[in-house]
Write an enzyme that holds these catalytic residues in place. Structure first.
Site, PDB file in Angstrom:
ATOM      1  N   ARG A 158      -3.720  -6.455 -10.677  1.00 16.88           N
ATOM      2  CA  ARG A 158      -4.971  -6.633  -9.877  1.00 16.88           C
ATOM      3  C   ARG A 158      -5.987  -7.433 -10.840  1.00 16.88           C
ATOM      4  NH1 ARG A 158      -3.198  -6.114  -5.465  1.00 16.88           N
ATOM      5  NH2 ARG A 158      -3.847  -4.871  -3.827  1.00 16.88           N
TER       6      ARG A 158
ATOM      7  N   GLU B 281     -11.269 -13.821  -6.328  1.00 19.57           N
ATOM      8  CA  GLU B 281     -10.148 -14.562  -5.594  1.00 19.57           C
ATOM      9  C   GLU B 281     -10.939 -15.409  -4.229  1.00 19.57           C
ATOM     10  OE1 GLU B 281      -6.629 -11.939  -4.810  1.00 19.57           O
ATOM     11  OE2 GLU B 281      -6.633 -11.887  -6.834  1.00 19.57           O
TER      12      GLU B 281
ATOM     13  N   HIS C 157      -2.231 -15.184  -5.319  1.00 19.70           N
ATOM     14  CA  HIS C 157      -2.037 -13.908  -4.900  1.00 19.70           C
ATOM     15  C   HIS C 157      -0.893 -13.847  -3.774  1.00 19.70           C
ATOM     16  CE1 HIS C 157      -3.788  -9.643  -4.487  1.00 19.70           C
ATOM     17  NE2 HIS C 157      -2.563  -9.523  -3.973  1.00 19.70           N
TER      18      HIS C 157
HETATM   19  N1  LIG Z   1       0.439  -9.545  -6.498  1.00 22.03           N
HETATM   20  C1  LIG Z   1       0.834  -8.969  -5.272  1.00 22.03           C
HETATM   21  O1  LIG Z   1       0.966  -9.727  -4.309  1.00 22.03           O
HETATM   22  C2  LIG Z   1       0.871  -7.566  -5.295  1.00 22.03           C
HETATM   23  C3  LIG Z   1       1.633  -6.847  -4.354  1.00 22.03           C
HETATM   24  C4  LIG Z   1       1.872  -5.589  -4.296  1.00 22.03           C
HETATM   25  C5  LIG Z   1       1.218  -4.608  -5.337  1.00 22.03           C
HETATM   26  N2  LIG Z   1       0.455  -5.371  -6.054  1.00 22.03           N
HETATM   27  C6  LIG Z   1      -0.278  -4.447  -7.250  1.00 22.03           C
HETATM   28  O2  LIG Z   1       0.696  -3.968  -7.984  1.00 22.03           O
HETATM   29  C7  LIG Z   1       0.341  -2.627  -8.456  1.00 22.03           C
HETATM   30  C8  LIG Z   1       1.425  -1.842  -8.813  1.00 22.03           C
HETATM   31  O3  LIG Z   1       2.449  -1.690  -7.772  1.00 22.03           O
HETATM   32  P1  LIG Z   1       3.597  -0.601  -7.676  1.00 22.03           P
HETATM   33  O4  LIG Z   1       4.206  -0.686  -6.264  1.00 22.03           O
HETATM   34  O5  LIG Z   1       4.410  -0.543  -9.077  1.00 22.03           O
HETATM   35  O6  LIG Z   1       2.732   0.841  -7.339  1.00 22.03           O
HETATM   36  P2  LIG Z   1       3.137   2.198  -7.721  1.00 22.03           P
HETATM   37  O7  LIG Z   1       1.954   2.890  -6.742  1.00 22.03           O
HETATM   38  O8  LIG Z   1       4.515   2.558  -7.283  1.00 22.03           O
HETATM   39  O9  LIG Z   1       2.951   2.782  -9.095  1.00 22.03           O
HETATM   40  C9  LIG Z   1       1.540   2.531  -9.656  1.00 22.03           C
HETATM   41  C10 LIG Z   1       1.911   3.261 -11.165  1.00 22.03           C
HETATM   42  O10 LIG Z   1       0.626   2.917 -11.818  1.00 22.03           O
HETATM   43  C11 LIG Z   1       0.380   4.255 -12.681  1.00 22.03           C
HETATM   44  N3  LIG Z   1      -0.875   4.202 -13.063  1.00 22.03           N
HETATM   45  C12 LIG Z   1      -1.979   4.819 -12.556  1.00 22.03           C
HETATM   46  N4  LIG Z   1      -3.084   4.474 -13.314  1.00 22.03           N
HETATM   47  C13 LIG Z   1      -2.535   4.027 -14.747  1.00 22.03           C
HETATM   48  C14 LIG Z   1      -3.329   3.585 -15.965  1.00 22.03           C
HETATM   49  N5  LIG Z   1      -4.532   4.048 -16.302  1.00 22.03           N
HETATM   50  N6  LIG Z   1      -2.440   2.973 -16.740  1.00 22.03           N
HETATM   51  C15 LIG Z   1      -1.102   2.656 -16.534  1.00 22.03           C
HETATM   52  N7  LIG Z   1      -0.650   3.085 -15.444  1.00 22.03           N
HETATM   53  C16 LIG Z   1      -1.296   3.802 -14.414  1.00 22.03           C
HETATM   54  C17 LIG Z   1       0.787   5.277 -12.025  1.00 22.03           C
HETATM   55  O11 LIG Z   1       1.143   6.319 -12.486  1.00 22.03           O
HETATM   56  C18 LIG Z   1       2.067   4.784 -11.135  1.00 22.03           C
HETATM   57  O12 LIG Z   1       3.317   4.849 -11.753  1.00 22.03           O
HETATM   58  C19 LIG Z   1      -0.388  -2.022  -7.268  1.00 22.03           C
HETATM   59  O13 LIG Z   1      -1.066  -1.126  -7.644  1.00 22.03           O
HETATM   60  C20 LIG Z   1      -1.111  -3.231  -6.507  1.00 22.03           C
HETATM   61  O14 LIG Z   1      -2.253  -3.330  -7.069  1.00 22.03           O
HETATM   62  C21 LIG Z   1       0.258  -6.664  -6.002  1.00 22.03           C
END
Ligand SMILES: NC(=O)c1ccc[n+]([C@@H]2O[C@H](COP(=O)([O-])OP(=O)(O)OC[C@H]3O[C@@H](n4cnc5c(N)ncnc54)[C@H](O)[C@@H]3O)[C@@H](O)[C@H]2O)c1
Length: 327
Positions: free
Chosen positions: A235, A264, A282
């Site tokens: 994000r 954005e 994005h």
């Molecule tokens: N660019 C895009 O199009 C797109 C698409 C999907 C998701 N995303 C973003 O990618 C992120 C990750 O996706 P995912 O499927 O791996 O999520 P997920 O929910 O599987 O995992 C998130 C991880 O982040 C960890 N976390 C929480 N707080 C933290 C901190 N302070 N420091 C480090 N780690 C921490 C959690 O323990 C968890 O393991 C999502 O939260 C979303 O914002 C972006």
């Protein structure tokens, strides 16, 4: 009266995938004219459910919903929804955790390879008639370098084998990840500052929360290896963009590749117009296949809840009535 599902905003070419699923319970879908609180409430105030993409749903909007039972996010991150307000009103909020994990992990690798190999920079020069090598130097070998993954959820776990195929050593920081997940992935866990100091490349994959906002700020950039690269498919607000621009100006970072930005679109951002920054709008989540899966799965959560069943992927407490239906 038929069920009404309000859509706050969408970036999809159509909502046909969701419409097809919702037609099974005779639900009608209505799209807000704009992603503003007033326009959203025009369609959502008396709706039975809300589907949302990026539009902000703060407490005052959530509190104004009169019948809503579920806010279903088209996506993984739920930082646009005030979860406490939804919980207080007995509205369950859901996400679709798995629809695009191949796409985003590919995108993170694509951004990393493109910025390190200087592909967009080289392409711009060749297209302008400059077939030359001196402007492209230096480029360093990937093999043997260290990639730090901040957050170790579903997406970065898929980055690991892709990065290892390029000979990268992978380390991670995630305060909540179970040890067996790390062991299975064969990835070393470091504390945050250690990861920042030892990584040649850092890729961000944690959710946006009050704890992670501006996690990458001036102090953290000063700890990064000189000449290192930053990739963000998580994000935008994980990064303090003004501080990133300064770190790039000082040469502390060699470059950044970002699919998400603080605001954005990033109009007026100090990271625009730089040779060593690459941006995508994005679109990390997107493929034709992931989009259909997303539209379908988000609408299926609405169908479950409006039929009195518990959703598959709630992110806040499920109201008791739905929970007991699931047993
Ligand atoms: N660019 C895009 O199009 C797109 C698409 C999907 C998701 N995303 C973003 O990618 C992120 C990750 O996706 P995912 O499927 O791996 O999520 P997920 O929910 O599987 O995992 C998130 C991880 O982040 C960890 N976390 C929480 N707080 C933290 C901190 N302070 N420091 C480090 N780690 C921490 C959690 O323990 C968890 O393991 C999502 O939260 C979303 O914002 C972006």
């Amino acid at each position: 009266m038929s069920l009404l599902v309000a859509v706050t905003d969408t970036v999809f070419p159509s909502l046909d995938g969701s419409r097809a699923v919702l037609s099974k319970i005779g639900a009608e879908l209505q799209l807000s004219k704009a992603p503003t609180p007033e326009a959203i409430l025009d369609v959502a105030r008396d709706a039975d459910a809300v589907l949302t993409t990026y539009a902000k749903l703060p407490a005052d909007v959530v509190n104004a919903l009169t019948k809503c039972k579920i806010i279903s996010r088209f996506g993984i991150g739920v930082d646009n929804v005030d979860l406490d307000a939804a919980t207080a009103k007995g509205i369950v909020v859901t996400k679709v955790p798995d629809y695009c994990i191949d796409e985003v992990s590919d995108h993170a690798m694509a951004l990393l390879l493109a910025i390190v190999r200087k592909i967009p920079f080289s392409n711009a020069r060749v297209q302008a008639g400059r077939w030359e090598m001196p402007t492209v130097v230096p480029i360093h070998r990937l093999r043997g370098r260290t990639l730090g993954l901040v957050g170790f959820g579903r997406i970065p776990q898929l980055v690991v084998p892709k990065a290892k195929a390029f000979g990268l050593k992978v380390v991670t920081f995630d305060p909540y990840v179970p040890k067996d997940v790390l062991a299975k992935a064969g990835v070393e866990h470091l504390d945050f500052k250690e990861l920042v100091k030892v990584s040649d490349y850092i890729s961000l994959h944690c959710p946006l929360t009050p704890e992670t906002k501006h996690l990458f700020n001036a102090e953290v950039f000063s700890l990064m290896k000189p000449g290192s690269y930053l990739v963000n498919t998580g994000r935008g607000p994980l990064i303090d963009e003004a501080a990133l621009a300064q770190a790039l100006d000082k040469g502390q970072l060699a470059g950044a590749a970002l699919d998400v930005v603080e605001k954005e679109p990033p109009t007026g951002s100090p990271i625009l117009g730089r040779d060593n920054v690459i941006l995508s709008p994005h679109t990390g989540f997107y493929s034709e296949e992931s989009l259909l899966e997303l539209e379908t799965k988000a609408a299926e959560e609405v169908v479950r809840v409006l039929s009195g069943n518990a959703p598959l992927n709630p992110v806040n407490p499920v109201p008791a009535a739905l929970k007991s239906a699931a047993k």
